[in-house]
Design an enzyme around this catalytic site. Structure first.
Site, PDB file in Angstrom:
ATOM      1  N   CYS A   1       0.814  -1.226   0.000  1.00 60.03           N
ATOM      2  CA  CYS A   1       0.000   0.000   0.000  1.00 60.03           C
ATOM      3  C   CYS A   1       0.847   1.276   0.000  1.00 60.03           C
ATOM      4  CB  CYS A   1      -0.973  -0.009   1.180  1.00 60.03           C
ATOM      5  SG  CYS A   1      -0.211   0.083   2.822  1.00 60.03           S
TER       6      CYS A   1
ATOM      7  N   HIS B   1      -2.600   1.224   6.964  1.00 65.88           N
ATOM      8  CA  HIS B   1      -2.950   1.144   5.550  1.00 65.88           C
ATOM      9  C   HIS B   1      -3.112   2.552   4.990  1.00 65.88           C
ATOM     10  CE1 HIS B   1      -4.297  -0.832   1.917  1.00 65.88           C
ATOM     11  NE2 HIS B   1      -5.348  -0.033   1.853  1.00 65.88           N
TER      12      HIS B   1
ATOM     13  N   HIS C   1      -5.744   1.983  -4.333  1.00 62.23           N
ATOM     14  CA  HIS C   1      -4.846   1.432  -3.313  1.00 62.23           C
ATOM     15  C   HIS C   1      -4.474  -0.008  -3.651  1.00 62.23           C
ATOM     16  CE1 HIS C   1      -7.962  -0.871  -0.641  1.00 62.23           C
ATOM     17  NE2 HIS C   1      -8.421  -0.774  -1.860  1.00 62.23           N
TER      18      HIS C   1
END
Length: 362
Positions: free
Chosen positions: A276, A324, A336
């Site tokens: 990520c 994240h 993402h």
């Protein structure tokens, strides 16, 4: 229904939770007893499909495992980045030590030359040289040169001492950096083990599902994400939001969006796969701006902006531990790299718990 699918799912969840405890370092445990062969009547019975409640429990457990893997990935990436910095510092110290040794050898050669010159004059003190000299003026000139030489020798001795002290300090610094580098190596190894362990546990849990159950699980995941997104948009947080991307932000969004379909791989920064924060850091690097490598560092070091004021190119950070991150692309959406087994994709910005928003080019 202990022998049916429902029992298998329940057992799988129990085993995964048990493995988390038993796999801790230093824990010993006996090998499991062999599973008895099912009776003909039991094997002939088709296992009952898992209920939605059981699949929901699987979904939540998978979220926990992949979240834990994401936290460990951030720790690994941070240790990796720190190790690179420490390695560069060690190289710089090694160069200083080499230069210092060369300088020390040069200074000692100069001292040796001065000692040899004094030996050639017989090593006589100035008073004796005056008494033996036929020309007092020549002696006085020589005396001036001797004094200059003494001062120069004093300077060389001082520089030798200082150089030796510098070398000792460089050696201490290098030793400290080496210890830090070794600690980081162990931290990376521990994080790598934890990542692989959690991913393996998640994969083993998913293997217990039949094809139809995996499809239903995927629907449950989509429904949960859509429910969260709808609730988030329902707060009116984006009502009236018209902020446009900066020029750098546009470039970052273009880069991130172009990576759709590439697989998530923990620790990856492209070009063929990403995690990520690898995606967000490389997207901004392509736009000419260097940002921290991990989602936690991005949250800690980049300027924060209100969610209502976010614009395309901003980074949306998720979960209380900032484990994240995705890039906002407008219209309430992010791009993402979700988790292992998935690819870079577009999702609702509110589909996960938002911690906050940061702006790399604030």
């Amino acid at each position: 229904m202990a022998t049916g699918k429902r029992g298998l799912i329940t057992a799988a969840l129990t085993v995964v939770c048990a493995v988390t405890v038993l796999s801790a370092p230093g824990t010993a445990f006996a090998a499991p007893a062999p599973t008895p062969d099912p009776s003909p009547s039991a094997s002939a019975t088709r296992p009952a499909p898992a209920t939605n409640k059981e699949l929901e429990a699987v979904r939540q457990r998978l979220e926990e495992l992949y979240h834990d893997a994401a936290v460990a990935t951030d720790a690994y990436n941070a240790a990796e980045e720190k190790a690179d910095q420490q390695s560069a510092q060690l190289v710089a110290l090694a160069k200083k030590i080499t230069a210092g040794r060369e300088r020390l050898a040069e200074l000692k050669d100069r001292m040796g030359a001065a000692a040899a010159a004094q030996y050639r004059t017989g090593g006589l003190p100035p008073e004796a040289q005056l008494a033996l000299s036929d020309d007092p003026s020549e002696f006085l000139d020589g005396t001036g040169r001797i004094r200059q030489g003494e001062r120069a020798t004093g300077h060389v001795l001082t520089e030798i001492t200082r150089t030796q002290q510098d070398l000792e300090q460089y050696a201490k610094d290098a030793s400290a950096q080496w210890r830090k580098l070794e600690a980081n190596r162990k931290a990376r190894a521990a994080a790598r083990q934890r990542i692989n362990q959690r991913i393996t546990e998640a994969e083993e849990l998913e293997k217990q599902l039949e094809k139809e159950e995996k499809e239903r699980l995927a629907r449950l995941e989509r429904q949960a994400a859509q429910k969260a997104q709808t609730a988030w948009l329902g707060t009116g947080v984006l009502d009236g939001s018209t902020a446009g991307a900066s020029e750098q932000g546009k470039k970052a969004v273009e880069f991130a969006a172009a990576q759709q379909g590439k697989p998530y791989v923990w620790g990856a920064e492209g070009p063929d796969s990403f995690d990520c924060s690898g995606l967000t850091s490389q997207a901004w690097a392509s736009a000419g701006r260097t940002i921290p490598r991990t989602s936690q560092q991005q949250w800690a070091q980049l300027p924060h902006v209100d969610v209502a004021d976010m614009r395309p190119g901003d980074l949306v950070v998720y979960f209380e531990d900032a484990s994240h991150v995705g890039m906002y692309i407008g219209d309430g959406m992010i791009v993402h790299a979700p988790r292992p087994g998935r690819t870079v994709t577009v999702a609702g910005a509110g589909s996960m718990p938002i911690l906050g928003v940061v702006r790399p080019d604030a």
